[in-house]
Enzyme design. Sequence first.
Site, PDB file in Angstrom:
ATOM      1  N   LEU A  64       0.318   8.498   7.649  1.00 16.72           N
ATOM      2  CA  LEU A  64       1.639   8.121   7.156  1.00 16.72           C
ATOM      3  C   LEU A  64       1.831   8.741   5.776  1.00 16.72           C
ATOM      4  O   LEU A  64       1.006   8.515   4.880  1.00 16.72           O
ATOM      5  CB  LEU A  64       1.727   6.586   7.067  1.00 16.72           C
ATOM      6  CG  LEU A  64       3.015   6.005   6.494  1.00 16.72           C
ATOM      7  CD1 LEU A  64       4.198   6.284   7.415  1.00 16.72           C
ATOM      8  CD2 LEU A  64       2.869   4.495   6.285  1.00 16.72           C
ATOM      9  N   LYS A 106      -5.046   6.605  -1.916  1.00 16.69           N
ATOM     10  CA  LYS A 106      -5.827   7.557  -2.724  1.00 16.69           C
ATOM     11  C   LYS A 106      -4.924   8.695  -3.221  1.00 16.69           C
ATOM     12  O   LYS A 106      -4.959   9.058  -4.398  1.00 16.69           O
ATOM     13  CB  LYS A 106      -6.967   8.110  -1.865  1.00 16.69           C
ATOM     14  CG  LYS A 106      -7.910   9.041  -2.589  1.00 16.69           C
ATOM     15  CD  LYS A 106      -9.001   9.480  -1.617  1.00 16.69           C
ATOM     16  CE  LYS A 106      -9.231  10.964  -1.692  1.00 16.69           C
ATOM     17  NZ  LYS A 106      -9.766  11.542  -0.485  1.00 16.69           N
ATOM     18  N   TYR A 146     -11.686  -7.788  16.819  1.00 18.29           N
ATOM     19  CA  TYR A 146     -10.952  -8.264  15.636  1.00 18.29           C
ATOM     20  C   TYR A 146     -11.928  -8.494  14.473  1.00 18.29           C
ATOM     21  O   TYR A 146     -11.742  -7.947  13.385  1.00 18.29           O
ATOM     22  CB  TYR A 146     -10.234  -9.559  15.998  1.00 18.29           C
ATOM     23  CG  TYR A 146      -9.351 -10.126  14.910  1.00 18.29           C
ATOM     24  CD1 TYR A 146      -8.129  -9.530  14.594  1.00 18.29           C
ATOM     25  CD2 TYR A 146      -9.723 -11.275  14.212  1.00 18.29           C
ATOM     26  CE1 TYR A 146      -7.309 -10.067  13.612  1.00 18.29           C
ATOM     27  CE2 TYR A 146      -8.901 -11.817  13.229  1.00 18.29           C
ATOM     28  CZ  TYR A 146      -7.697 -11.212  12.933  1.00 18.29           C
ATOM     29  OH  TYR A 146      -6.880 -11.744  11.951  1.00 18.29           O
ATOM     30  N   LYS A 150     -12.143  -5.977  11.327  1.00 22.84           N
ATOM     31  CA  LYS A 150     -11.784  -6.453   9.983  1.00 22.84           C
ATOM     32  C   LYS A 150     -12.962  -6.312   9.025  1.00 22.84           C
ATOM     33  O   LYS A 150     -12.779  -6.047   7.835  1.00 22.84           O
ATOM     34  CB  LYS A 150     -11.333  -7.914  10.049  1.00 22.84           C
ATOM     35  CG  LYS A 150      -9.977  -8.113  10.715  1.00 22.84           C
ATOM     36  CD  LYS A 150      -8.840  -7.722   9.776  1.00 22.84           C
ATOM     37  CE  LYS A 150      -7.481  -8.098  10.353  1.00 22.84           C
ATOM     38  NZ  LYS A 150      -6.369  -7.784   9.438  1.00 22.84           N
TER      39      LYS A 150
END
Length: 323
Positions: A64, A106, A146, A150
Amino acid sequence: MDNTRVLVTGGSGFLGSHLCERLLNDGCEVLCVDNFFTGRRSNISHLLTHPRFELMRHDVTFPLYVEVDQIYNLACPASPVHYQHDPVQTTKTSVHGAINMLGLAKRLRAKILQASTSEVYGDPDIHPQPEGYWGHVNPIGPRSCYDEGKRCAETLFFDYFRQHRLRIKVVRIFNTYGPRMHPNDGRVVSNFIVQALSGQPITIYGDGSQTRSFCYVDDLIEALVRMMNTGDDFTGPVNVGNPDEYSMLQLAREIIRLTGSRSEIVFKQLPTDDPKQRQPDIALAREKLGWQASTSLQDGLEKTIGYFAERIESLNQTPNAIN
Ligand code: NAD
Ligand code: UDP
Ligand code: UDP
């Protein structure tokens, strides 16, 4: 806060939508990024015309390129039913999503906050759970996509902190509930309330003796914003949750009482690896954020019941309106 450009991934989900709203109220520009896996446009429809709000459909497992000052990384299904639906995608969302958002942070030298979870403690054998506890997690069970996803995201955050001097904030969120949970979300508070309001049996998994500690959404959002605004030397991880602990049987009885429901309680099979107990030690949040939850279970449940009662009524009037 003024004109800070903030990215909220998972911004059309339950917590994300409340966070977007809060940040707009604080004067920020908000970019909400979501792939609508469990999120809904209706959660943020009231924000779409706001001049400082922008919505982008995007999956965080892909790179993105945007320009922002702060990132809240919330993208990830949170309900066991939904995160187990496509477990490979769940791990990808946590791990690839974290890498992409850290890479973005970053490049921009932006501050980045990770919505981690009490699930990093697994089925804990220390109670209540302090941040120094390393957890008791099954790496190969149905919840692992999950929990381990995480945990790996936390690892990535701390490696980017050590290796690239990124400004990171890691928050371990304990069970949080409130308006805008999806009626079919599958988590316990929304399930029990929807069942109680519609006269269906209340489904307790196992014997109902397992415990959770429930935090109301407004309290949680306050803690996230406070955490983002702490000095750069405080990375967390910090537990955020309401330490008041209840068994699922107590929760069911309280919801029956508050709704005046005639629903019966039925007992169903306990899911694999379901944690037996959970309660946050929030000493660190008290010290570093000056924060503790202030909404009682009764007050929070009343507000949440009000939300679902309204939705169920409007659904009854327009039966095809799913969202
Ligand atoms: P939610 O399911 O309502 O919201 C998650 C949002 O992320 C949804 O809008 C979903 O569409 C979006 N999403 C999922 N995968 C995505 C992807 N690959 N790319 C872009 N968007 C994606 O859940 P929530 O309760 O609002 O949880 C938000 C975050 O907080 C999650 O990261 C969750 O793990 C964490 N958390 C929540 C709780 C809780 O009790 N609510 C507890 C611990 C941690
Ligand atoms: N990335 C991104 N947006 C950016 C910068 C990076 O999505 O603005 C992604 C990029 O695709 C990369 C990941 O973040 O895969 C990690 O970036 P980093 O710079 O840490 O690693 P590298 O590009 O060197 O693999
Ligand atoms: N649970 C239940 N009935 C339901 C949904 C959940 O008894 O309809 C139980 C579940 O087995 C767990 C607890 O409630 O012990 C909390 O479940 P939830 O999915 O909300 O969150 P998590 O297990 O991730 O804490």
